[in-house]
Structures are given as structure tokens and as C-alpha cells.
Write a protein that holds these residues in place. Structure first.
Motif, PDB file in Angstrom:
ATOM      1  N   ASP A  72       0.827  -1.214   0.000  1.00  0.00           N
ATOM      2  CA  ASP A  72       0.000   0.000   0.000  1.00  0.00           C
ATOM      3  C   ASP A  72       0.854   1.254   0.000  1.00  0.00           C
ATOM      4  O   ASP A  72       0.425   2.307  -0.458  1.00  0.00           O
ATOM      5  CB  ASP A  72      -0.909   0.000   1.230  1.00  0.00           C
ATOM      6  N   GLU A  73       2.063   1.139   0.536  1.00  0.00           N
ATOM      7  CA  GLU A  73       2.976   2.278   0.619  1.00  0.00           C
ATOM      8  C   GLU A  73       4.394   1.797   0.348  1.00  0.00           C
ATOM      9  O   GLU A  73       4.723   0.632   0.582  1.00  0.00           O
ATOM     10  CB  GLU A  73       2.923   2.923   2.016  1.00  0.00           C
ATOM     11  N   PHE A  74       5.235   2.726  -0.129  1.00  0.00           N
ATOM     12  CA  PHE A  74       6.638   2.398  -0.374  1.00  0.00           C
ATOM     13  C   PHE A  74       7.532   3.111   0.634  1.00  0.00           C
ATOM     14  O   PHE A  74       7.374   4.312   0.878  1.00  0.00           O
ATOM     15  CB  PHE A  74       7.048   2.781  -1.792  1.00  0.00           C
ATOM     16  N   LEU A  75       8.461   2.362   1.190  1.00  0.00           N
ATOM     17  CA  LEU A  75       9.441   2.907   2.116  1.00  0.00           C
ATOM     18  C   LEU A  75      10.554   3.590   1.347  1.00  0.00           C
ATOM     19  O   LEU A  75      10.927   3.154   0.263  1.00  0.00           O
ATOM     20  CB  LEU A  75      10.038   1.779   2.967  1.00  0.00           C
ATOM     21  N   GLU A  76      11.120   4.643   1.921  1.00  0.00           N
ATOM     22  CA  GLU A  76      12.202   5.371   1.280  1.00  0.00           C
ATOM     23  C   GLU A  76      13.396   5.501   2.224  1.00  0.00           C
ATOM     24  O   GLU A  76      13.236   5.582   3.446  1.00  0.00           O
ATOM     25  CB  GLU A  76      11.733   6.766   0.858  1.00  0.00           C
ATOM     26  N   GLU A  77      14.571   5.502   1.649  1.00  0.00           N
ATOM     27  CA  GLU A  77      15.797   5.648   2.431  1.00  0.00           C
ATOM     28  C   GLU A  77      15.764   6.928   3.255  1.00  0.00           C
ATOM     29  O   GLU A  77      15.439   8.003   2.748  1.00  0.00           O
ATOM     30  CB  GLU A  77      17.004   5.678   1.498  1.00  0.00           C
ATOM     31  N   GLY A  78      16.059   6.806   4.546  1.00  0.00           N
ATOM     32  CA  GLY A  78      16.078   7.971   5.427  1.00  0.00           C
ATOM     33  C   GLY A  78      14.725   8.369   5.968  1.00  0.00           C
ATOM     34  O   GLY A  78      14.629   9.289   6.795  1.00  0.00           O
ATOM     35  N   GLN A  79      13.680   7.709   5.544  1.00  0.00           N
ATOM     36  CA  GLN A  79      12.326   8.029   5.998  1.00  0.00           C
ATOM     37  C   GLN A  79      12.179   7.790   7.497  1.00  0.00           C
ATOM     38  O   GLN A  79      12.730   6.836   8.044  1.00  0.00           O
ATOM     39  CB  GLN A  79      11.318   7.174   5.235  1.00  0.00           C
ATOM     40  N   ILE A  80      11.417   8.652   8.153  1.00  0.00           N
ATOM     41  CA  ILE A  80      11.122   8.488   9.568  1.00  0.00           C
ATOM     42  C   ILE A  80       9.699   7.942   9.698  1.00  0.00           C
ATOM     43  O   ILE A  80       8.746   8.572   9.248  1.00  0.00           O
ATOM     44  CB  ILE A  80      11.244   9.811  10.342  1.00  0.00           C
ATOM     45  N   LEU A  81       9.576   6.776  10.288  1.00  0.00           N
ATOM     46  CA  LEU A  81       8.277   6.145  10.485  1.00  0.00           C
ATOM     47  C   LEU A  81       7.808   6.411  11.908  1.00  0.00           C
ATOM     48  O   LEU A  81       8.550   6.198  12.870  1.00  0.00           O
ATOM     49  CB  LEU A  81       8.379   4.643  10.257  1.00  0.00           C
ATOM     50  N   THR A  82       6.581   6.880  12.054  1.00  0.00           N
ATOM     51  CA  THR A  82       6.016   7.164  13.364  1.00  0.00           C
ATOM     52  C   THR A  82       5.124   6.018  13.800  1.00  0.00           C
ATOM     53  O   THR A  82       4.224   5.603  13.073  1.00  0.00           O
ATOM     54  CB  THR A  82       5.208   8.472  13.344  1.00  0.00           C
ATOM     55  N   LEU A  83       5.401   5.507  14.981  1.00  0.00           N
ATOM     56  CA  LEU A  83       4.610   4.429  15.563  1.00  0.00           C
ATOM     57  C   LEU A  83       4.153   4.887  16.939  1.00  0.00           C
ATOM     58  O   LEU A  83       4.894   4.799  17.915  1.00  0.00           O
ATOM     59  CB  LEU A  83       5.443   3.150  15.666  1.00  0.00           C
ATOM     60  N   GLY A  84       2.929   5.399  17.009  1.00  0.00           N
ATOM     61  CA  GLY A  84       2.461   5.958  18.267  1.00  0.00           C
ATOM     62  C   GLY A  84       3.363   7.076  18.709  1.00  0.00           C
ATOM     63  O   GLY A  84       3.560   8.062  18.001  1.00  0.00           O
ATOM     64  N   LYS A  85       3.993   6.915  19.879  1.00  0.00           N
ATOM     65  CA  LYS A  85       4.878   7.944  20.419  1.00  0.00           C
ATOM     66  C   LYS A  85       6.327   7.775  19.973  1.00  0.00           C
ATOM     67  O   LYS A  85       7.179   8.574  20.336  1.00  0.00           O
ATOM     68  CB  LYS A  85       4.825   7.918  21.948  1.00  0.00           C
ATOM     69  N   GLU A  86       6.605   6.722  19.213  1.00  0.00           N
ATOM     70  CA  GLU A  86       7.976   6.421  18.834  1.00  0.00           C
ATOM     71  C   GLU A  86       8.236   6.650  17.340  1.00  0.00           C
ATOM     72  O   GLU A  86       7.308   6.683  16.538  1.00  0.00           O
ATOM     73  CB  GLU A  86       8.321   4.973  19.185  1.00  0.00           C
TER      74      GLU A  86
END
Length: 236
Positions: A130-144
Motif C-alpha cells: 500500500d505504501e513504499f518505504l524510502e531511504e532515510g524516511q522516519i516512520l512514526t509508531l504511536g509515540k515512537e
């Protein structure tokens, strides 16, 4: 009283550093693949590389999620070899979550549908990202937040998820304790993997713990010294 007031905040910060992101591993399928479930202190979770295929493996994962009242909101693949994607379609449907992969893993993911029966996985169900990850991307998971590191070589679009505050990363099949990911599969590149391990992983703090796609966890410091492929004692 003055001492207790000055010490407590530091102790609280120290505790939070090591407890704010929880990492749980499950070993699934005949390849003994490590599936990871990570979550913040509120139970907001991401499922990484679901290798669950048999009903009892899926039941084990569901039981853990329900017992700890986790809320799975993300589904991530470090890469898309068969042992890491067997549960993708089931997980997407079970929890209604989007699948994230690196775009260069698309051919790898699609090929699983062709060769899965050759490995005995006749009931394999493919899943589209559904989505593509990119180098250096910051993924937000709740508070982290976790950073996407691009470490190809084992596969063309392999990524690693790094949590800087706790110095831990989900490494997939890049770096193992005393070894590295194989590079003789289609899309593999031995020299590229060695180079990327050194430039992307070995530049992380030495105390960083790596949670690999197979086998026990290791540390960057241990592998810098002892790894026979990329460490100081390299013999290959």
C-alpha cells in the motif's frame, strides 16, 4: 530532599530509554524466520516480516496481541523473500493495516507467488503493498519513531528499521551474529551488501543491538570485531 529531586528525573529518563519501545520476536515457518512485533508504551504496534503460515503460528501471534491488548497499525517488510512475507495477506486482512515495502522489492514480492509451491507453500496468498518505504524516511509508531536505513545486497530493496533512542534495529537478513545475509539469490549483490553493512550499520553506535531475520540478536560492536565477512577478523 534536594538530592532525590535531582536524581529522579535522570532515573526516569534512563528507564524510559529502555522501555518506551518493546520488541517481541516469534520464530515461524521451516526457515526459522524471526517475525517481530514492536510497540510503544500505549500498545500501538507494528508487525514486521510476518513469517506465519500454519494456523498454529497465526494463533500464537493473535493470542499475544490480544493478551497484551496491542493495537496493530502498521505492517512492514524489511525485504520480500518468501520466509518473510508468508503472513502478509493474512495480517493485512486480520488487522486492516497497510503493507509497506521498498519499491525495489516489488519483483521479489511478485516472484513468491510463482515459486511458493516449489517450497511446499501451496496455500500462499500474495499481498500488494500500500505504501513504499524510502531511504532515510522516519516512520512514526504511536509515540515512537524509527528511521529507514537502505541496506541492499541480500535483496535489491532491503531496509533496516532503526530506533535511535534505544539503539536497536530490526535488521532483516543483512547482518547476523557471526555472519551476513546470503547473496546468491536473484537480485543479490555480495560486494554491495558488504559495503552497505559498513556504511549504514557499522556507523551506528557500537552498542546498537541488531535483531536479525534469523538466529539470535547481536551488537554492532561484536560484529565489527568478530564477523568473518565484514569485521576486523574477516577471512572471506
Amino acid at each position: 530532599m534536594a538530592k532525590s529531586k535531582s536524581i529522579f528525573p535522570y532515573f526516569a529518563d534512563f528507564q524510559r530509554t529502555f522501555t518506551m519501545l518493546s520488541i517481541h520476536s516469534f520464530t515461524f515457518n521451516p526457515f526459522q524466520e524471526n517475525t517481530y512485533l514492536i510497540h510503544d508504551e500505549d500498545g500501538v504496534a507494528a508487525l514486521i516480516d510476518p513469517g506465519c503460515h500454519e494456523p498454529e503460528e497465526k494463533e500464537e501471534l493473535v493470542a499475544f496481541v490480544e493478551k497484551h491488548q496491542l493495537k496493530i497499525e502498521q505492517l512492514w517488510n524489511t525485504h520480500c523473500h518468501i520466509d518473510h512475507v508468508l503472513g502478509n495477506a493474512w495480517a493485512k486482512r486480520k488487522w486492516g493495516v497497510p503493507l509497506w515495502i521498498h519499491e525495489k522489492e516489488m519483483p521479489v514480492l511478485k516472484s513468491v507467488e510463482v515459486y511458493a509451491p516449489n517450497y511446499g507453500f501451496h496455500g500462499y496468498e500474495g499481498a500488494s503493498p500500500d505504501e513504499f518505504l524510502e531511504e532515510g524516511q522516519i516512520l512514526t509508531l504511536g509515540k515512537e519513531q524509527l528511521k529507514v536505513l537502505f541496506v541492499p545486497g541480500h535483496s535489491p530493496g532491503h531496509v533496516v528499521f532503526y530506533h535511535e533512542p534505544s539503539k536497536r534495529c530490526i535488521g532483516g537478513d543483512t547482518l547476523f551474529r557471526g555472519s551476513i545475509g546470503r547473496t546468491d539469490l536473484p537480485g543479490g549483490n555480495h560486494s554491495l551488501l558488504l559495503s552497505k553493512i559498513k556504511s549504514e550499520l557499522f556507523t551506528l553506535p557500537s552498542e546498537t543491538v541488531v535483531f536479525p531475520g534469523h538466529g539470535p540478536e547481536t551488537t554492532i560492536q561484536f560484529e565489527k570485531i568478530n564477523n568473518p565477512f565484514v569485521g576486523e577478523k574477516a577471512i572471506y
